[in-house]
Design a protein around this motif. Structure first.
Motif, short mmCIF file in Angstrom:
data_model
loop_
_atom_site.label_atom_id
_atom_site.label_comp_id
_atom_site.label_asym_id
_atom_site.label_seq_id
_atom_site.Cartn_x
_atom_site.Cartn_y
_atom_site.Cartn_z
N ASN D 91 0.84 -1.19 0.00
CA ASN D 91 0.00 0.00 0.00
C ASN D 91 0.88 1.24 0.00
O ASN D 91 2.04 1.20 0.40
CB ASN D 91 -0.89 0.02 1.27
CG ASN D 91 -1.76 1.26 1.33
OD1 ASN D 91 -2.50 1.55 0.39
ND2 ASN D 91 -1.66 2.00 2.42
N THR D 92 0.31 2.35 -0.49
CA THR D 92 0.93 3.64 -0.23
C THR D 92 -0.18 4.57 0.23
O THR D 92 -1.30 4.53 -0.31
CB THR D 92 1.67 4.21 -1.45
OG1 THR D 92 2.45 5.33 -1.03
CG2 THR D 92 0.71 4.64 -2.55
N LEU D 93 0.10 5.35 1.28
CA LEU D 93 -0.97 6.14 1.91
C LEU D 93 -1.76 6.96 0.89
O LEU D 93 -2.98 7.00 0.92
CB LEU D 93 -0.36 7.07 2.96
CG LEU D 93 0.07 6.42 4.26
CD1 LEU D 93 0.86 7.40 5.10
CD2 LEU D 93 -1.16 5.95 5.03
N LEU D 94 -1.02 7.61 -0.02
CA LEU D 94 -1.70 8.55 -0.92
C LEU D 94 -2.38 7.87 -2.10
O LEU D 94 -2.86 8.53 -3.00
CB LEU D 94 -0.72 9.63 -1.40
CG LEU D 94 -0.31 10.59 -0.28
CD1 LEU D 94 0.74 11.57 -0.76
CD2 LEU D 94 -1.51 11.34 0.28
N SER D 95 -2.43 6.51 -2.08
CA SER D 95 -3.23 5.86 -3.13
C SER D 95 -4.68 6.31 -2.99
O SER D 95 -5.44 6.26 -3.94
CB SER D 95 -3.12 4.34 -2.99
OG SER D 95 -3.68 3.91 -1.76
N LEU D 96 -5.04 6.78 -1.79
CA LEU D 96 -6.41 7.27 -1.60
C LEU D 96 -6.69 8.50 -2.45
O LEU D 96 -7.84 8.81 -2.74
CB LEU D 96 -6.63 7.60 -0.12
CG LEU D 96 -6.65 6.39 0.83
CD1 LEU D 96 -6.72 6.85 2.27
CD2 LEU D 96 -7.84 5.50 0.51
N ILE D 97 -5.65 9.23 -2.82
CA ILE D 97 -5.87 10.35 -3.75
C ILE D 97 -5.07 10.10 -5.04
O ILE D 97 -4.63 11.03 -5.71
CB ILE D 97 -5.51 11.72 -3.13
CG1 ILE D 97 -4.08 11.73 -2.61
CG2 ILE D 97 -6.48 12.05 -2.02
CD1 ILE D 97 -3.63 13.12 -2.15
#
Lengths: 275, 340, 159, 537
Positions: D91-97
Motif C-alpha cells: 500500500n501507499t498512503l496517498l493511493s487514496l488520492i
C-alpha cells in the motif's frame, strides 16, 4: 511468564535470595528495574525486595555520615545536615523520580546517569555490601570498577562529612530543570592556609562508570584556587576519562567542555545555566 | 568565560490547507426538539481546538449562543467525511463546511419562525441570545426553543443542514511547476534574542518578539495557545530535537524523553506576540490557520541571532552547542556582527 | 500467580488482584479502572502517569503495585472538592493550560504535590515541581502561570 | 503577552460579530482537567488481546528464514500474524488520492528495508506474554548494502532501497525523478547580479513525540462489523486505508476517535489500525496495538531530513533578481507522504518574496531509514530555515539591514509568484513592521511606510521596484538610489557590477487557476479510492 516478587524483612535474607534465585533482581526505587520489567526484560524472573529499616537509615555521628542504600534523593533533600548534597540530589529527575530513586540504585545507574555516585566518589565513600553470610566493606571506586547489576547488593554507603564549603558540584545538562548529564563534576576541596590539600574530584558520564580525576587531584595538591593555581590540574583534566557518543552529546563535546566546567567549578565562577 | 548576545529575524508565510487542494470536509448540523444544536463531524481534535472553533463558527452562523451548540466528533457512522486534521486545514476547510451546514439549518429555522410570527422570513433576525425577532420590532420575537418545538411538532420541518467545502484539485505542470497550491496564506515575523557561551557553545534563547497575521482570529485564547506552544516547538526544533543525533548515520537514536531533547519548563523565555488580522476572502469569517506556521520562523531567527552574537553560521539543524563550538573553533573565535 | 492488594484510592478502599511485576499505572487503569491516570512512556521519563502515594508524587509506571498495599493513592479522578473543582483545575481552565489534555492529569498531580507542601511557591518552585512532566503542546508557560494562580486563589480561600 | 493590532486591515473586516472573536472556553477543557476526556485507550473490554510487532534489527537485509514455532506455543500466545496473513500487503498512503504507487508492505515478507520494519505480529493475552514470545522467534537474514545519505542514494551504483522505485527517487508524472519549478531566466539573472552566492542547509529528522503514542483497539461488533477506537489524525483516511489492506468493505469498519493526545503529523500514517483490525478478525477478540515510546521515537515515522542548496543573485540596492534551489527530501525506505511534501516545497519556493527569476528541482529520495511523514510545517519548515538564513546572508553580503532587505523584497498584492499565480491578501510587510516596532528594531521611514497592498505603497511608486508586471524581466528597473550601504561588505563583491542587458524573453504567462491539465500529466496509475472514487489525476 508472570514475575514472582519476594519480600524479605531482613536485608541479609534478600541478599541470600538474590544469589540463589535464577534471574533475580533487587528492587530498590524501581527507576531502573521497573522499566526493564515493563519492557519484559527476559533476564528478570524474580524481583527481590527488602523492608529492612536499615535500608532507609541516615546515620549522622561525629563527622561520619552513613546512608542506607534505600535512602531516596527526596530523603536526602529533607535532611538539613546533608545540605552539601542537596545540589546533587535536586537535579536527579523530577520530584517524582527523586521520591523513588535511591542512593544504592544510583551506584548501578549506567551513564548518563549516576551523578550521585560520582558525588559519593568525591567524598571518598566506602560501600557496605550485604551478603548471605554477613556484610563486607570496600571502597566505592572498587565497586564501580566491577559493578555488575544484580550480583552485588549494597547495604549502605559511608563517608566523612566534608568541611563546610569544601564540596562543590556541577551538572551540565541541556534540559532544565530536569535533564540527563552531558557530564557532572563533584569536587571536595579542603584548604589549609589557602592551599588545597587532599582534593577529591570525580566525574559523571565521562566513562562507563563514575570515575576519579586522580591526575587533577594530584596537580591541585598544595595549589591555590586561582587561575594560575589550577592551570596544571586543567591540563590533566582528561586523564582516565573515556567519554562516548550518546543521544544527548558526543564524546568530542564532552572532552571539549570538561576543562571549561572544571575551571569554572574550581574558580567558583557562576554556572547559572548550561544550554 | 564570555557570553555574547545577539538578535536575529525571520519573516515567513504559510499556505492554508492541503497543497493543491482536493481535500474536502463535510459537516452536519441539526437541532434537537428544544432548540439545542449538534454539529456532527469526523474531524479530529488533537489539542488544536477543532471542537471549540467549529462550535463558535456554528453558533455565529446560526445566530444562537455558543452554549446552545455542541460539536460531536469523530465517529465514522455519524460524522460525514473529513480529510483529516493536518496541513493547517481544520479551521479553514472544516470551518467553511460547518458554515455552509449552519446556513442551511438557519434558513429552515427562520422559515419556521416566520410561520409562527406570521411574517416574511426576510423580515426576521436572530439576536444571538436565543431569540428571533422582527427587524425594527424587537417586541415581536420568539425563542429558538419555541421555534424548534413548533418546527418539530406542528410544522413537520427538520431544522438541519448539510455542508461541504472543497478547494478544487489543482494540476501541476511537470515542466514549469505551474500550480494553484493554496487559496490563502498566513504570515509571520519573529525576532529572537539569544545568548551564546563562546567556551561551551551553549545557546540560551532570552526573548522572542513576534507578529503573526492569521486572518480572522476566531478565538484569541485558542490562537494564543497555538502561537505560544508553536514558538516553543520552533525553539525546540532549532536547538534540540532529532531522533538521529548523528544523521545521516542512524546510530545512538534516543529511546525515551531523557535522550530525546526538548526545552523544559526552565528553558522557556518571554515572548511578546502581536496578532494581525487580514481576513482570507475564502476563510470562515476570514480565518486562516495558525497551527503549523507558528513554529517555522523561530528556527531561522535563532540561527540568525547566533550569527549576530558570535559571527558563525550554523546551517544544520538542530543547532547543538557542539555545532556552535566547532564553528567557533573553525573560525578562530568570536567575531560578533553589529550589535542589534 | 496473582497477588491480592488493597489500598485507598482517592479516599475509598480498593481491593484487587495483580500479576507479579505489575506496575501501579497498569493496576489502576486495567484492573481498578481509574482511567484518569494516563500512560506516556512506561519508562519513567515523561511524568504523564504521576500520582500521589501517601501525599508524595510518584511515577505510577515505575511503582510496583504491590508496594502500595495499605497506602493512600490520589489521582486526578479524586481532585474535585465535592461538587467544586480543585483550585488547580479552575486555574488550568482559566489559563487555557491544556491543549491535547493528555499530560494534564499528571501535571495536575505534580502541581498538587507542590501546593500541598508549599502553598506559596515561587515560579522557580513551580518549574521544579513540573520539571519531570513533558508537555508537547503548550510551551509550559500557561501551566506555570496556572499553578501560580491556583496557589494564590487557594491561599485566599484559606485566609 | 498577546496583543491585537485591530487597526491594521480594519477596513477589510466586519468586527460586528457575537461569538467569533470571543475568548470562549474550549468545549473539551472540563474533560481535560478532570481526566475524563476519552482517548482511544480509555475504553475497556473483557478478554482484550494485545498485539506486539517483531521488527527488523537490520537497515537492509533479505529474510532467509523465520521460525516462530516456539513463539506460537508460548504461554498466552493466541496467534502469530505473518506477511501472508495480510490480505493486501502492499500500500501507499496517498493511493487514496491516486498519488504514487503501492510500495510498502504492512509486514515484510522477503526483504527488510529499514531498522525497525515490521516482520511478524504476535497476539497474546498480555503485552508481556507477546514480548516474551517474541524473544523465541528465530529469523536468519542475509544483510544487504544500505544507503543513508540522500545524495549518495542518487549516485550510480547506489544500493536500491525500494523495488517499486529502483532508482531511489519517487517518479513524478511517470516522467521525472523530481519536481521542477521554472520561472524567468535564472542564469541570466545570475549573470547580471552584483553578488552571487550558494549555500547548503541540512535539517535532521524530527520526532513528533506526542505524549500519547500511536495506537488503536479493534473490537468485533455485532453483525460482522468492527469498531475501531483510534488515535488517528484523519479518521476516514485511516478507515479507508485499513479497509483496503484488510480487503473489507469500508462500511464494515466503524471508526471512533477525535480526542487525541497530540499528533503534529505523526498520527496520519495509519500505523496501527490495519493490523489491530486484522488481529481482531483472526482471533475474534478485541485487540489493542499500542506503540511503545521506544517504537514511537525510532520506528513511528518522523519529520524527514531535508538537504537544501540555495543560490541567490542579488543587486547592491537590495533586490534579489535570481534564486535557484535544489532540495532533497529523505523519505526513508517508503513513500508515505514525502512525495507530496516535495510538491508543496516547490510551491513555496522562493518564499514570500517577489523574485523575477526562479528555478528549483526538488527530489523525494529513498534511503534505508524509518519512512518519513508529515509534521507541523510539512514541506516548508526546513525550507523556511534555509530561505531565511539565506536572506540574512544576502543582507550581510550587501550591507543592508536584514529586516529592511526582507521588506524590500517582500511580495505585495498583485505580484506574480514563481508558480504563476498572483499574490493576494499579503501581510508580510505589516508583520515585519509591527514586530520591529515592538522589539525596537530600527527601520527607516521609507520601510515603515511600505505596505503589502498593490505596488507596495507610494515609496515603490514610479515603477521603481514595481513587481506587479508578471512575469518580471530578469532585472527590474533600478530601485531608489537611496538604498542603504551601512556596514562593510563581508563577502568579496565583483570588481565592477556587470552592465545591465536587455531582459530575456519572459516565459509564457498562463491564466489564473484552474489551468488546463498539462498533457500526459498523471500521478501514478488510477486506483480505487472510496474517498474520491476513481478518476484521473
Amino acid at each position: 511468564m508472570s514475575i514472582s516478587v519476594k519480600t524479605f524483612p531482613r536485608l541479609a535474607d534478600a541478599a541470600g535470595a538474590l544469589s540463589q534465585e535464577r534471574g533475580a533482581r533487587f528492587l530498590a526505587g524501581g527507576t531502573l528495574v521497573m522499566r526493564s520489567v515493563n519492557e519484559a526484560d527476559p533476564s528478570i524472573e524474580t524481583i527481590v525486595r527488602s523492608t529492612d529499616p536499615a535500608l532507609t537509615h541516615i546515620g549522622l555521628s561525629s563527622g561520619r555520615v552513613e546512608l542506607g542504600a534505600g535512602v531516596t534523593m527526596a530523603a536526602i533533600l529533607a535532611e538539613r545536615e546533608l545540605s552539601y548534597l542537596h545540589p546533587v540530589a535536586r537535579i536527579i529527575g523530577g520530584p517524582a523520580v527523586r521520591e523513588a530513586a535511591t542512593v544504592g540504585g544510583n551506584l548501578f545507574a549506567p551513564p548518563p546517569y549516576g551523578d550521585f555516585a560520582a558525588a559519593l566518589l568525591a567524598l571518598d565513600a566506602t560501600v557496605t555490601l550485604a551478603g548471605g553470610f554477613g556484610q563486607r566493606e570496600l571502597p566505592l571506586d572498587e565497586l564501580l570498577n566491577r559493578r555488575e547489576r544484580g550480583q552485588t547488593l549494597v547495604a549502605s554507603v559511608a563517608f566523612r562529612r566534608p568541611a563546610d564549603g569544601t564540596f562543590r558540584f556541577v551538572k551540565v545538562t541541556r534540559v532544565h530543570p530536569k535533564g540527563a548529564a552531558i557530564l557532572s563534576i563533584s569536587a571536595q576541596l579542603p584548604l589549609s592556609n589557602g592551599r588545597v590539600s587532599g582534593a577529591r574530584i570525580a566525574y559523571g558520564a565521562m566513562g562507563p562508570a563514575p570515575l576519579r580525576a586522580k591526575a587533577a587531584e594530584r596537580a591541585l595538591e598544595g595549589r591555590t584556587l586561582d587561575a594560575a593555581g589550577i592551570a596544571p590540574a586543567l591540563a590533566v583534566a582528561h586523564d582516565g576519562t573515556s567519554p562516548t557518543d550518546n543521544a544527548i552529546g558526543s564524546a568530542w563535546w564532552r572532552r571539549e567542555i570538561l576543562p571549561i566546567h572544571l575551571r569554572r567549578l574550581l574558580l567558583g565562577e557562576q554556572n547559572v545555566r548550561h544550554s | 568565560m564570555a557570553k555574547h548576545r545577539g538578535r536575529g529575524v525571520a519573516t515567513i508565510n504559510y499556505p492554508i490547507g492541503m497543497n493543491l487542494g482536493g481535500d474536502p470536509s463535510q459537516a452536519l448540523v441539526h437541532s434537537n426538539p428544544t432548540g439545542k444544536f449538534t454539529v456532527a463531524l469526523s474531524s479530529i481534535d488533537l489539542g488544536q481546538g477543532m471542537k471549540s472553533v467549529t462550535r463558535q463558527i456554528c453558533a455565529e452562523t446560526l445566530g444562537v449562543p455558543v452554549e446552545d451548540v455542541y460539536v460531536d466528533t469523530a465517529d465514522s457512522d455519524t460524522g460525514p467525511h473529513c480529510m483529516g486534521s493536518f496541513a493547517s486545514r481544520g479551521t479553514h476547510r472544516v470551518g467553511n463546511a460547518v458554515m455552509v451546514a449552519a446556513r442551511e439549518a438557519r434558513a429552515v429555522m427562520m422559515e419556521a419562525a416566520a410561520e409562527e410570527l406570521e411574517v416574511d422570513p426576510g423580515d426576521l433576525e436572530t439576536d444571538g441570545k436565543g431569540s428571533i425577532r422582527v427587524k425594527g420590532a424587537p417586541h415581536r420575537s420568539i425563542s429558538v426553543r419555541d421555534v424548534a418545538i413548533a418546527a418539530q411538532f406542528r410544522q413537520g420541518k427538520t431544522i438541519s443542514g448539510r455542508g461541504i467545502f472543497l478547494v478544487p484539485l489543482s494540476d501541476v505542470d511537470p515542466e514549469t511547476g505551474e500550480m494553484s497550491p493554496a487559496t490563502c496564506y498566513a504570515h509571520a515575523c519573529l525576532i529572537a534574542e539569544v545568548e551564546v557561551d563562546d567556551e561551551t557553545g551553549d545557546v540560551a534563547v532570552l526573548k522572542m518578539t513576534s507578529a503573526y497575521e492569521i486572518g480572522r482570529a476566531l478565538n484569541p485564547k485558542l490562537v494564543e495557545q497555538q502561537l505560544v506552544g508553536g514558538a516553543w516547538m520552533g525553539m525546540s526544533h532549532a536547538l534540540y530535537e532529532t531522533p538521529e543525533p548523528y544523521y545521516p548515520d542512524t546510530r545512538e537514536g534516543p529511546r525515551d524523553f531523557n535522550e530525546y531533547l526538548m526545552p523544559g519548563p526552565g528553558d522557556v523565555c518571554p515572548h511578546d506576540i502581536i496578532v494581525l488580522e487580514r481576513p482570507a476572502p475564502d476563510g470562515p469569517y476570514g480565518a486562516k490557520g495558525p497551527g503549523e506556521m507558528c513554529a517555522n520562523p523561530v528556527l531561522p531567527a535563532v540561527a540568525n541571532a547566533i550569527f549576530n552574537a558570535v559571527g558563525v553560521r550554523i546551517d544544520e539543524l538542530p543547532i547543538t552547542p557542539e555545532k556552535v563550538l566547532r564553528a567557533l573553533k573553525a573560525r578562530g573565535g568570536v567575531q560578533p556582527a553589529r550589535v542589534r | 500467580m496473582k497477588t491480592p492488594i488493597q489500598f485507598r484510592l482517592n479516599g475509598e478502599e480498593v481491593a484487587t488482584f495483580v500479576e507479579g511485576g505489575t506496575n501501579l499505572l497498569d493496576a489502576l487503569r486495567e484492573t481498578v479502572g481509574d482511567l484518569s491516570v494516563k500512560g506516556g512512556c512506561w519508562q519513567g521519563t515523561c511524568g504523564t502517569c504521576t500520582v500521589l502515594v501517601d501525599g508524595s508524587p510518584r511515577l505510577s509506571c515505575l511503582t510496583l503495585a504491590e508496594t502500595c498495599a495499605g497506602r493512600s493513592i490520589e489521582t486526578t479522578a479524586g481532585l474535585r472538592r465535592g461538587p467544586d473543582l480543585h483550585p488547580l483545575q479552575t486555574a488550568f481552565m482559566e489559563r487555557f493550560a491544556a491543549q491535547c489534555g493528555y499530560c494534564t492529569p499528571g501535571m495536575l498531580m505534580a502541581a498538587k504535590a507542590l501546593l500541598d507542601k508549599n502553598p506559596n511557591p515561587t515560579r522557580e518552585n513551580v518549574v521544579d515541581a513540573i520539571g519531570g512532566n513533558i508537555c508537547r503542546c503548550t510551551g509550559y508557560e500557561p501551566i506555570i502561570n496556572a499553578v501560580l494562580d491556583a496557589a494564590r486563589s487557594d491561599s485566599r480561600r484559606r485566609a | 503577552m498577546l496583543e491585537f493590532r485591530k487597526d491594521i486591515f480594519a477596513d477589510e473586516r466586519d468586527d460586528n460579530l457575537h461569538e467569533i472573536g470571543q475568548p470562549t472556553q474550549r468545549q473539551d477543557m472540563l474533560g481535560h482537567v478532570t481526566g475524563t476526556s476519552p482517548y482511544y485507550d480509555d475504553h475497556r473490554f473483557s478478554n482484550l488481546l494485545h498485539l506486539k510487532i517483531l521488527r527488523s534489527p537490520h537497515a537492509h537485509a533479505r529474510i532467509r528464514s523465520i521460525d516462530d514455532s516456539a513463539a506460537a506455543r508460548a504461554p498466552g500466545v493466541k496467534r502469530i500474524i505473518r506477511a501472508a496473513d495480510v490480505p493486501v500487503n502492499l500500500n501507499t498512503l496517498l493511493s487514496l488520492i491516486q498519488f504514487g504507487k503501492d510500495d510498502e508492505p504492512s509486514l515484510a515478507s522477503d526483504v527488510v528495508r529499514y531498522k525497525g520494519e515490521p516482520i511478524l505480529g504476535i497476539v497474546a493475552t498480555s503485552e508481556r506474554a507477546a514480548l516474551e514470545a517474541m524473544a523465541l522467534v528465530r529469523i536468519s537474514y542475509d544483510q544487504l548494502p544500505a544507503v543513508f545519505d540522500v545524495e549518495e542514494a542518487l549516485k550510480p551504483g547506489a544500493p536500491s532501497v525500494n523495488s517499486t522505485y529502483p532508482k531511489n527517487t519517487f517518479e513524478y508524472y511517470n516522467k521525472y525523478d523530481h519536481q521542477k519549478l521554472r520561472y524567468g531566466d535564472v542564469e541570466a539573472g545570475f549573470a547580471q547580479a552584483d553578488v552571487v552566492f550558494e549555500e547548503r542547509y541540512q535539517m535532521s529528522p524530527i520526532e513528533h513525540a506526542p505524549t500519547e503514542t500511536n495506537g488503536s483497539i479493534a473490537v468485533p461488533d455485532t453483525n460482522g462489523r468492527f469498531i475501531v477506537y483510534t488515535s488517528t489524525q484523519a479518521l476516514f483516511f485511516s478507515l479507508d486505508t485499513s479497509a483496503k489492506i484488510n480487503a473489507v468493505p469500508s462500511n464494515q469498519l466503524h471508526f471512533i476517535g477525535g480526542t487525541v493526545g497530540g499528533g503534529f503529523g505523526g498520527k496520519v500514517d495509519t500505523l496501527t489500525e490495519p493490523l489491530s483490525i486484522l488481529a481482531a478478525r483472526l482471533t475474534g477478540a478485541p485487540v489493542r496495538y499500542r506503540l511503545s515510546r521506544h517504537e514511537e521515537m525510532q520506528f513511528g515515522s518522523p519529520r524527514g531530513g531535508e538537504r537544501i542548496y540555495i543560490k541567490d543573485g542579488i543587486m547592491r540596492d537590495g533586490r534579489i533578481i535570481a534564486r535557484k534551489v535544489r532540495a532533497y527530501f529523505d523519505s526513508g525506505a517508503y513513500t508515505r507522504l514525502s512525495s507530496y511534501a516535495v510538491v508543496k516545497c516547490a510551491a513555496h519556493i522562493p518564499g514570500p518574496y517577489t523574485i523575477p527569476n526562479v528555478s528549483a528541482d526538488v527530489y523525494c529520495v529513498f534511503t534505508n531509514r524509518t519512512p518519513a511523514t508529515a509534521m507541523r510545517g510539512f514541506g516548508v519548515t526546513a525550507l523556511d530555515f534555509a530561505l531565511e538564513c539565506q536572506m540574512d546572508k544576502g543582507a550581510v553580503a550587501i550591507g543592508m539591514d536584514p529586516l529592511e532587505y526582507r521588506i524590500l523584497n517582500a511580495y505585495r498584492d498583485g505580484d506574480m509568484k514563481a508558480h504563476r499565480r498572483e499574490a493576494k491578501n499579503c501581510a508580510l510587510i505589516e508583520c515585519a513592521q509591527v514586530a520591529a516596532e515592538k522589539a525596537n528594531w530600527p527601520l527607516r521611514e521609507e520601510f515603515r511606510r511600505m505596505s503589502s497592498l498593490k505596488g507596495g505603497g507610494a515609496v515603490r511608486g514610479g515603477g521603481t521596484v514595481d513587481r506587479t508586471r508578471a512575469p518580471a524581466p530578469a532585472v527590474p528597473a533600478r530601485a531608489p538610489a537611496s538604498m542603504p550601504q551601512r556596514i562593510s561588505y563581508e563577502r568579496p563583491t565583483p570588481a565592477a557590477p556587470p552592465p545591465y542587458t536587455a531582459p530575456p524573453a519572459p516565459p509564457p504567462r498562463s491564466a489564473p487557476p484552474p489551468p488546463a491539465a498539462p498533457a500526459g500529466s498523471t500521478h501514478g496509475a488510477p486506483r480505487f479510492s472510496s474517498v474520491f472514487g476513481t478518476r484521473r489525476r
